[in-house]
Design a protein around this motif. Sequence first.
Motif, PDB file in Angstrom:
ATOM      1  N   VAL A 142       0.873  -1.173   0.000  1.00  0.00           N
ATOM      2  CA  VAL A 142       0.000   0.000   0.000  1.00  0.00           C
ATOM      3  C   VAL A 142       0.910   1.222   0.000  1.00  0.00           C
ATOM      4  O   VAL A 142       1.396   1.629   1.065  1.00  0.00           O
ATOM      5  N   PRO A 143       1.198   1.818  -1.157  1.00  0.00           N
ATOM      6  CA  PRO A 143       2.161   2.909  -1.223  1.00  0.00           C
ATOM      7  C   PRO A 143       1.791   4.140  -0.405  1.00  0.00           C
ATOM      8  O   PRO A 143       2.673   4.886   0.005  1.00  0.00           O
ATOM      9  N   GLU A 144       0.509   4.361  -0.167  1.00  0.00           N
ATOM     10  CA  GLU A 144       0.138   5.513   0.655  1.00  0.00           C
ATOM     11  C   GLU A 144      -1.243   5.314   1.249  1.00  0.00           C
ATOM     12  O   GLU A 144      -2.111   4.679   0.657  1.00  0.00           O
ATOM     13  N   SER A 145      -1.405   5.851   2.457  1.00  0.00           N
ATOM     14  CA  SER A 145      -2.714   5.860   3.117  1.00  0.00           C
ATOM     15  C   SER A 145      -2.903   7.182   3.846  1.00  0.00           C
ATOM     16  O   SER A 145      -3.398   7.235   4.964  1.00  0.00           O
ATOM     17  N   LEU A 146      -2.455   8.248   3.191  1.00  0.00           N
ATOM     18  CA  LEU A 146      -2.551   9.577   3.775  1.00  0.00           C
ATOM     19  C   LEU A 146      -3.979  10.108   3.661  1.00  0.00           C
ATOM     20  O   LEU A 146      -4.722   9.724   2.758  1.00  0.00           O
ATOM     21  N   PRO A 147      -4.358  11.002   4.548  1.00  0.00           N
ATOM     22  CA  PRO A 147      -5.692  11.603   4.449  1.00  0.00           C
ATOM     23  C   PRO A 147      -5.782  12.518   3.228  1.00  0.00           C
ATOM     24  O   PRO A 147      -4.762  12.968   2.691  1.00  0.00           O
ATOM     25  N   ASP A 148      -6.989  12.784   2.779  1.00  0.00           N
ATOM     26  CA  ASP A 148      -7.196  13.657   1.622  1.00  0.00           C
ATOM     27  C   ASP A 148      -7.124  15.119   2.053  1.00  0.00           C
ATOM     28  O   ASP A 148      -8.137  15.791   2.262  1.00  0.00           O
ATOM     29  N   VAL A 149      -5.897  15.601   2.209  1.00  0.00           N
ATOM     30  CA  VAL A 149      -5.655  16.990   2.581  1.00  0.00           C
ATOM     31  C   VAL A 149      -4.814  17.644   1.489  1.00  0.00           C
ATOM     32  O   VAL A 149      -4.270  16.967   0.610  1.00  0.00           O
ATOM     33  N   TRP A 150      -4.675  18.959   1.561  1.00  0.00           N
ATOM     34  CA  TRP A 150      -4.029  19.703   0.476  1.00  0.00           C
ATOM     35  C   TRP A 150      -2.569  19.341   0.282  1.00  0.00           C
ATOM     36  O   TRP A 150      -2.025  19.469  -0.821  1.00  0.00           O
ATOM     37  N   TRP A 151      -1.909  18.877   1.354  1.00  0.00           N
ATOM     38  CA  TRP A 151      -0.476  18.595   1.236  1.00  0.00           C
ATOM     39  C   TRP A 151      -0.168  17.142   0.864  1.00  0.00           C
ATOM     40  O   TRP A 151       0.998  16.748   0.808  1.00  0.00           O
ATOM     41  N   LYS A 152      -1.182  16.351   0.624  1.00  0.00           N
ATOM     42  CA  LYS A 152      -0.980  14.918   0.372  1.00  0.00           C
ATOM     43  C   LYS A 152      -0.017  14.658  -0.794  1.00  0.00           C
ATOM     44  O   LYS A 152       0.984  13.945  -0.630  1.00  0.00           O
ATOM     45  N   TYR A 153      -0.300  15.220  -1.952  1.00  0.00           N
ATOM     46  CA  TYR A 153       0.527  14.923  -3.123  1.00  0.00           C
ATOM     47  C   TYR A 153       1.917  15.569  -3.041  1.00  0.00           C
ATOM     48  O   TYR A 153       2.905  14.916  -3.416  1.00  0.00           O
TER      49      TYR A 153
END
Length: 260
Positions: A142-153
């Motif tokens: 699972v390469p990422e499981s970050l929240p959907d926030v502005w700094w994610k990408y």
Amino acid sequence: MADSLPEGGTSPRILRSETVLVLALSLGASGVSALISFIGSLTKPGGLKHQAATLNTSYAPGRPWLDLAWQLFGIATALVPVALVAHLLLREGTGGLRVIGFDRMRPWSDLGRGVLIAAGIGSAGLAFYLVARAAGGNLTVVPESLPDVWWKYPVLVLSALQNSVLEEVIIVGYLLRRLGQLGWTPMAALVASSVLRGSYHLYQGIGGFIGNMVMGVVFVLLYRRWQRVGPLVVAHALLDIGAFVGYALLAGKVSWLPTM
């Protein structure tokens, strides 16, 4: 690229100690951690493919600004061993990281070669991962499981850049230089570098170990041909950006991409 001992009377014993310490502070420690993680996955009930290896995750769920601070802190501190290597190489009087080809002398050449490497390795690597997972030899990555926030990408891109700089500078440029200075044969140094690269991906499973070991062999051969880690950093960064950002955009939307 010269493999003579540094000026100033540095002994092989000191160089060996230095190399061990650099690895113990960085990717060598990651290799031990990955081995322990892999043993834990093997001894856990259920097959490997039913377990997940999550790469970029939240450090403070529900608190986006604190989470961002932790993300940036983790990325910055992970690069400290690179700064140490730059210092150690600079003390040799060779221009620091320039001696391993990590500079801005050939930006377009490095970029072009990096893009070609990434294009060649990317599709083969993805196919190998899917086959290894289907065969039960790999965890679900699972390469990422970050929240959907502005700094994610932006954070995913920075994480990819950090990985590429850390690994290619230390495991290719620095390690091969030091092993050459210590009298290792080119084949022995190639094996050491590629096996070490595979070892710190062992947390993903046997597939992660073998796939990255093969990638390590290719990267060492290209480094010896070009005498530069610049193209390898570009290629690695593009591969990781593709994996991290691609997963964030495609997970749950395409049938061929495994998710947990």
